[in-house]
Design a protein around this motif. Structure first.
Motif, PDB file in Angstrom:
ATOM      1  N   ILE A  10      66.274  16.006-101.059  1.00  9.79           N
ATOM      2  CA  ILE A  10      67.806  16.263-100.521  1.00  9.79           C
ATOM      3  C   ILE A  10      69.027  15.792-100.955  1.00  9.79           C
ATOM      4  CG2 ILE A  10      69.034  16.885 -98.369  1.00  9.79           C
ATOM      5  CD1 ILE A  10      66.814  17.751 -97.119  1.00  9.79           C
ATOM      6  N   ASN A  11      69.973  15.641-101.244  1.00 13.57           N
ATOM      7  CA  ASN A  11      70.781  14.337-101.829  1.00 13.57           C
ATOM      8  C   ASN A  11      69.792  13.532-103.069  1.00 13.57           C
ATOM      9  OD1 ASN A  11      73.767  15.341-101.367  1.00 13.57           O
ATOM     10  ND2 ASN A  11      72.912  14.342 -99.246  1.00 13.57           N
ATOM     11  N   GLY A  12      68.713  14.050-103.796  1.00 17.03           N
ATOM     12  CA  GLY A  12      68.335  13.320-104.718  1.00 17.03           C
ATOM     13  C   GLY A  12      67.433  12.283-104.258  1.00 17.03           C
ATOM     14  N   ARG A  13      66.804  12.391-102.833  1.00 19.37           N
ATOM     15  CA  ARG A  13      65.652  11.943-102.124  1.00 19.37           C
ATOM     16  C   ARG A  13      64.594  12.602-101.654  1.00 19.37           C
ATOM     17  NH1 ARG A  13      67.136   8.117 -97.391  1.00 19.37           N
ATOM     18  NH2 ARG A  13      64.855   7.543 -98.552  1.00 19.37           N
ATOM     19  N   GLU A  14      63.507  12.615-101.940  1.00 14.70           N
ATOM     20  CA  GLU A  14      62.837  12.764-101.522  1.00 14.70           C
ATOM     21  C   GLU A  14      62.201  13.077-100.370  1.00 14.70           C
ATOM     22  OE1 GLU A  14      60.183  14.918-103.069  1.00 14.70           O
ATOM     23  OE2 GLU A  14      61.200  15.011-104.247  1.00 14.70           O
ATOM     24  N   HIS A  15      61.770  13.737 -99.044  1.00 17.06           N
ATOM     25  CA  HIS A  15      61.904  14.224 -97.588  1.00 17.06           C
ATOM     26  C   HIS A  15      60.760  15.094 -97.419  1.00 17.06           C
ATOM     27  CE1 HIS A  15      65.089  12.039 -96.870  1.00 17.06           C
ATOM     28  NE2 HIS A  15      65.255  13.010 -97.496  1.00 17.06           N
ATOM     29  N   ARG A  16      59.746  14.897 -96.303  1.00 18.83           N
ATOM     30  CA  ARG A  16      58.946  16.056 -96.108  1.00 18.83           C
ATOM     31  C   ARG A  16      59.482  16.573 -94.641  1.00 18.83           C
ATOM     32  NH1 ARG A  16      55.147  18.419 -97.666  1.00 18.83           N
ATOM     33  NH2 ARG A  16      54.526  16.179 -98.894  1.00 18.83           N
ATOM     34  N   LEU A  17      59.512  17.871 -94.681  1.00 21.01           N
ATOM     35  CA  LEU A  17      60.164  18.777 -93.710  1.00 21.01           C
ATOM     36  C   LEU A  17      58.434  19.193 -92.787  1.00 21.01           C
ATOM     37  CD1 LEU A  17      62.922  19.994 -95.584  1.00 21.01           C
ATOM     38  CD2 LEU A  17      63.250  18.171 -93.757  1.00 21.01           C
ATOM     39  N   THR A  18      58.312  18.984 -92.056  1.00 24.92           N
ATOM     40  CA  THR A  18      57.318  19.647 -91.416  1.00 24.92           C
ATOM     41  C   THR A  18      57.621  19.962 -89.852  1.00 24.92           C
ATOM     42  OG1 THR A  18      55.461  18.686 -92.776  1.00 24.92           O
ATOM     43  CG2 THR A  18      55.061  19.244 -90.394  1.00 24.92           C
ATOM     44  N   VAL A  19      57.192  21.070 -89.387  1.00 28.54           N
ATOM     45  CA  VAL A  19      57.673  21.415 -87.100  1.00 28.54           C
ATOM     46  C   VAL A  19      55.573  21.610 -87.470  1.00 28.54           C
ATOM     47  CG1 VAL A  19      58.151  22.459 -85.403  1.00 28.54           C
ATOM     48  CG2 VAL A  19      59.461  22.142 -88.108  1.00 28.54           C
ATOM     49  N   ARG A  20      55.137  20.808 -87.057  1.00 30.30           N
ATOM     50  CA  ARG A  20      53.586  20.756 -86.442  1.00 30.30           C
ATOM     51  C   ARG A  20      53.294  22.312 -85.622  1.00 30.30           C
ATOM     52  NH1 ARG A  20      51.745  14.886 -84.705  1.00 30.30           N
ATOM     53  NH2 ARG A  20      50.809  16.597 -83.094  1.00 30.30           N
ATOM     54  N   ARG A  21      52.383  22.777 -84.891  1.00 27.97           N
ATOM     55  CA  ARG A  21      52.485  24.419 -84.098  1.00 27.97           C
ATOM     56  C   ARG A  21      52.241  23.495 -82.511  1.00 27.97           C
ATOM     57  NH1 ARG A  21      48.936  27.263 -87.956  1.00 27.97           N
ATOM     58  NH2 ARG A  21      51.136  28.330 -89.172  1.00 27.97           N
ATOM     59  N   ASP A  22      52.340  21.991 -82.705  1.00 26.52           N
ATOM     60  CA  ASP A  22      51.904  21.931 -80.928  1.00 26.52           C
ATOM     61  C   ASP A  22      53.222  21.494 -80.357  1.00 26.52           C
ATOM     62  OD1 ASP A  22      52.508  19.224 -82.377  1.00 26.52           O
ATOM     63  OD2 ASP A  22      50.667  18.746 -81.878  1.00 26.52           O
ATOM     64  N   SER A  23      54.697  21.709 -81.373  1.00 27.15           N
ATOM     65  CA  SER A  23      56.106  21.539 -80.992  1.00 27.15           C
ATOM     66  C   SER A  23      56.838  22.364 -81.041  1.00 27.15           C
ATOM     67  CB  SER A  23      56.262  20.058 -82.120  1.00 27.15           C
ATOM     68  OG  SER A  23      55.440  18.618 -82.887  1.00 27.15           O
ATOM     69  N   LEU A  24      55.864  23.177 -81.693  1.00 24.40           N
ATOM     70  CA  LEU A  24      56.788  24.973 -81.959  1.00 24.40           C
ATOM     71  C   LEU A  24      57.707  25.246 -80.200  1.00 24.40           C
ATOM     72  CD1 LEU A  24      54.629  27.175 -83.686  1.00 24.40           C
ATOM     73  CD2 LEU A  24      57.545  26.283 -84.438  1.00 24.40           C
ATOM     74  N   ALA A  25      57.067  25.267 -78.983  1.00 23.79           N
ATOM     75  CA  ALA A  25      58.099  24.913 -77.822  1.00 23.79           C
ATOM     76  C   ALA A  25      58.536  23.973 -77.573  1.00 23.79           C
ATOM     77  CB  ALA A  25      56.417  24.584 -76.981  1.00 23.79           C
ATOM     78  N   ILE A  26      58.747  23.161 -77.702  1.00 24.86           N
ATOM     79  CA  ILE A  26      59.613  21.866 -77.887  1.00 24.86           C
ATOM     80  C   ILE A  26      60.870  22.131 -78.786  1.00 24.86           C
ATOM     81  CG2 ILE A  26      60.516  19.550 -78.533  1.00 24.86           C
ATOM     82  CD1 ILE A  26      57.809  18.412 -78.408  1.00 24.86           C
ATOM     83  N   LEU A  27      60.478  22.950 -80.341  1.00 25.00           N
ATOM     84  CA  LEU A  27      61.404  23.681 -81.060  1.00 25.00           C
ATOM     85  C   LEU A  27      61.989  24.700 -79.953  1.00 25.00           C
ATOM     86  CD1 LEU A  27      63.095  23.275 -84.017  1.00 25.00           C
ATOM     87  CD2 LEU A  27      61.612  24.907 -84.623  1.00 25.00           C
ATOM     88  N   ASP A  28      61.370  25.859 -80.023  1.00 18.52           N
ATOM     89  CA  ASP A  28      61.972  26.657 -79.115  1.00 18.52           C
ATOM     90  C   ASP A  28      62.857  25.947 -77.736  1.00 18.52           C
ATOM     91  OD1 ASP A  28      59.961  28.514 -80.162  1.00 18.52           O
ATOM     92  OD2 ASP A  28      58.619  28.956 -78.755  1.00 18.52           O
ATOM     93  N   ALA A  29      62.879  25.102 -77.306  1.00 16.24           N
ATOM     94  CA  ALA A  29      64.093  24.359 -76.463  1.00 16.24           C
ATOM     95  C   ALA A  29      65.023  23.982 -76.803  1.00 16.24           C
ATOM     96  CB  ALA A  29      62.865  23.947 -75.320  1.00 16.24           C
TER      97      ALA A  29
END
Length: 132
Positions: A10-29
């Motif tokens: 992204i914009n020339g920089r490497e990033h690791r994008l991860t949504v851990r399964r144990d964080s899905l409820a937090i993402l839902d909220a």
């Protein structure tokens, strides 16, 4: 093998994008509804810039310390509070537009919910040189 993270340039920089399964409820909220429903919004083309910003920012930095504490306590996560967009994501969207990153956000949600193949887990916003 299926993986749940994406190596994204992204914009020339490497990033690791991860949504851990144990964080899905937090993402839902954070999304104000189900992660799966937001994935369907991306598939239907009814996503918003805020959806892209939130999904990618969450995948880049994960839940906030307060969100983790609330989750450990088993208390319901507050919904409707707008999370700050990660500066890296805001800069990329400002430069290239949200549509450039909508597919990445959808791929990130698919990886979190179902897993994706390793070959699909690499993404870039760099445009191939047309003269090559």
């Amino acid at each position: 093998m299926l993986v749940n993270s994406i190596s994204a340039t992204i914009n020339g920089r490497e990033h690791r994008l991860t949504v851990r399964r144990d964080s899905l409820a937090i993402l839902d909220a954070a999304l104000g509804g189900s992660t799966y429903a937001v994935l369907k919004k991306f598939e239907a083309g009814t996503w918003s810039t805020a959806d892209v910003e939130l999904v990618l920012s969450f995948a880049l930095h994960g839940p906030t310390p307060m969100e983790r504490i609330i989750a450990k306590l088993g208390a319901p996560q507050p919904t409707g509070d707008r999370r700050a967009t990660a500066p890296e994501i805001a800069a990329a969207i400002g430069k290239n537009g949200p549509g450039t990153y909508a597919d990445l956000a959808a791929l990130t949600l698919s990886a979190a919910l179902f897993g994706i193949s390793e070959s699909d887990a690499v993404w870039t916003d760099e445009v191939a040189d047309a003269a090559a």
